[in-house]
Design an enzyme around this catalytic site. Structure first.
Site, PDB file in Angstrom:
ATOM      1  N   TYR A 201      32.917  50.657  42.136  1.00 51.81           N
ATOM      2  CA  TYR A 201      33.970  49.916  41.430  1.00 51.81           C
ATOM      3  C   TYR A 201      35.190  49.773  42.337  1.00 51.81           C
ATOM      4  O   TYR A 201      35.592  50.729  43.008  1.00 51.81           O
ATOM      5  CB  TYR A 201      34.386  50.646  40.141  1.00 51.81           C
ATOM      6  N   SER A 202      35.780  48.586  42.319  1.00 51.56           N
ATOM      7  CA  SER A 202      36.998  48.359  43.109  1.00 51.56           C
ATOM      8  C   SER A 202      38.188  49.010  42.429  1.00 51.56           C
ATOM      9  O   SER A 202      38.256  49.070  41.198  1.00 51.56           O
ATOM     10  CB  SER A 202      37.294  46.858  43.210  1.00 51.56           C
ATOM     11  N   CYS A 369      36.937  37.644  44.947  1.00 58.65           N
ATOM     12  CA  CYS A 369      36.203  38.759  44.336  1.00 58.65           C
ATOM     13  C   CYS A 369      35.714  38.361  42.953  1.00 58.65           C
ATOM     14  O   CYS A 369      36.452  37.780  42.165  1.00 58.65           O
ATOM     15  CB  CYS A 369      37.110  39.982  44.234  1.00 58.65           C
ATOM     16  N   GLU A 409      34.230  39.782  48.185  1.00 61.05           N
ATOM     17  CA  GLU A 409      33.559  40.920  47.556  1.00 61.05           C
ATOM     18  C   GLU A 409      32.946  40.376  46.268  1.00 61.05           C
ATOM     19  O   GLU A 409      33.627  40.243  45.252  1.00 61.05           O
ATOM     20  CB  GLU A 409      34.567  42.022  47.256  1.00 61.05           C
ATOM     21  N   TYR A 411      29.404  40.030  43.599  1.00 63.50           N
ATOM     22  CA  TYR A 411      28.160  40.675  43.160  1.00 63.50           C
ATOM     23  C   TYR A 411      27.424  39.768  42.198  1.00 63.50           C
ATOM     24  O   TYR A 411      28.058  39.085  41.407  1.00 63.50           O
ATOM     25  CB  TYR A 411      28.459  41.993  42.432  1.00 63.50           C
TER      26      TYR A 411
END
Ligand code: NAP
Length: 411
Positions: A201-202, A369, A409, A411
């Site tokens: 987790y960021s 992101c 970043e 996903y």
């Protein structure tokens, strides 16, 4: 006369299963599909890998950077690596192979290095980024944090159950920078009876803590109740985190990440482009700037933030209270009743003049992101606004990557 032929030596590329956080970055980055994974490990196929190193800089933990000199015929195969819990030690090479001078050991066999930029973003941080610590706490030596806050940051009547979770580290050091991430070790065992792998987790808070001067940090976590195809699915770690109560203990590893970092020099501008929980690092960077608003050292902040509706946009309330001369906010809402569907890339095009102005300034860094799917759309939009301005996108894109000014970043 009948001396044995020297055995062919391979510098075999391996991934350390004890450090790897299974974030998939290496598999996505590999230009020749030499990296694969199962539910246990990420591994490198020795028959495909050409040692091009494209996967090495983006790896947030450094687990990717492991090499063993092997006789090629004895290289560890994919199936064997998938079963590993730890890396094997170095093996002694047979005399015929070991007799080869080090320079003769082929790091790669047969294939040329790839084009310099195969990834969409930079593999180096901005020149002025602070030096990050990584891997201070590992699967074998996790840190125990205490939950000091956990509350929902999306409308209670919406599908998106997104939580802001604050973890405190007490007296123990956990130095972080905006843009870095941590790993959470959920309790319990997976379907194979092994401990769950860490989930990444960021950080949503800046380097000096969620509460300035405190040894704590925050995360933005969406409760996963369905998979990407919309079928029912129970996210092991997200549900664990979203259900935590104050004073619960959590096992944490990290920190990770050495490239998705913010510039540290005065008057650096940030273009931040995010969707949903991909807003976490943007919140951290924005808060870093907000806390030093009186120094006069801040550059410009331009935010493109995508969510389904206003009520599903995490931190909507606090975000909208920020002064307009501090941050330029552009919300792309895709499912707001009575409004046309809009994505962040649509707004980048609408704000072309401001984007171009910032892109022309070498003090500008861009951060993207969120959902993987936005990557192509955002790159296309940046290309379009650049080309409209009479500039060559491929030259600018290369410069942004070389100078550590464009980071993804997703996903
Ligand atoms: P989401 O609610 O599913 O989507 C957010 C918005 O993005 C929606 O408006 C969605 O529109 C839109 N969108 C969908 N496809 C798009 C595309 N191709 N281009 C641009 N916008 C698009 O988002 P989420 O569930 O919060 O997911 C955020 C992602 O961030 C996840 O993949 C997560 O893994 C990742 N992430 C999380 C963290 C963290 O620390 N929590 C850190 C880094 C990344 P529609 O109406 O079309 O769905």
């Amino acid at each position: 006369m009948n001396a044995p032929l020297p055995a062919e030596v391979l510098k075999q590329h391996l991934i350390d299963p004890e450090i790897c956080i299974r974030c998939n970055t290496c598999e996505e980055t590999c230009p020749i599909k030499a990296i694969t994974h199962d539910s246990n490990n990420y591994v490198v196929d020795p028959d495909i890998c050409n040692g091009c190193m494209a996967c090495v800089p983006p790896c947030p933990t450094g687990a990717i950077d492991n090499w063993r000199l092997m006789v090629r015929a004895e290289a560890y195969g994919v199936q064997e690596q998938l079963g590993w819990e730890e890396l094997p030690g170095e093996k002694a090479l047979p005399e015929t192979a070991a007799a080869l001078p080090a320079d003769d050991v082929p790091a790669v066999t047969g294939l040329a290095a790839p084009a310099p930029f195969s990834a969409p973003g930079a593999t180096v941080p901005p020149w002025s980024a602070a030096h990050p610590y990584v891997n201070l706490y590992t699967h074998k030596t996790p840190m125990t944090a205490t939950v000091v806050g956990n509350y929902r940051v999306t409308g209670a009547d919406t599908e998106s159950d997104i939580h802001h979770i604050v973890l405190d580290f007490g007296e123990l050091p956990f130095p972080v920078l905006e843009g870095q991430s941590i790993g959470i070790l959920p309790p319990g065992l997976d379907a194979q009876g092994r401990p769950h792998h860490a989930r990444q987790y960021s950080l949503a808070s800046p380097r000096d803590g969620e509460r300035a001067g405190y040894n704590n940090l925050s995360l933005t976590v969406k409760r996963v109740t369905e998979d990407h195809a919309g079928a029912a699915a129970h996210g092991v770690c997200s549900n664990y985190l979203c259900d935590l109560a104050k004073n619960d203990k959590v096992q944490v590893i990290g920190p990770f990440g050495h490239t998705f970092l913010m510039p540290n020099h005065p008057r650096a501008n940030l273009i931040m482009i995010c969707t949903g929980t991909g807003s976490a690092p943007m919140r951290a960077m924005t808060e870093r700037y907000r806390r030093r608003i009186d120094t006069g050292e801040n550059g410009r902040l331009l935010l493109f933030f995508g969510a389904r509706t206003e009520r599903e946009l995490p931190y909507f309330g606090p975000l909208m209270k920020l002064p307009r001369d501090f941050i330029d906010i552009n919300l792309a809402l895709s499912r707001e009743t009575g409004q046309p569907k809009r994505y962040v890339q649509d707004l980048i095009r609408e704000r072309a003049a401001s984007v171009r102005e910032l892109l022309a300034d070498r003090n500008t860094c861009i951060y993207v992101c969120g959902l993987k799917g936005m990557e192509v759309g955002v790159l296309d939009a940046l290309r379009d606004v650049t080309v409209q301005g009479g500039q060559d996108w491929s030259i600018l894109h290369d410069a942004l990557r070389r100078e550590g000014r464009l980071h993804f970043e997703t996903y």
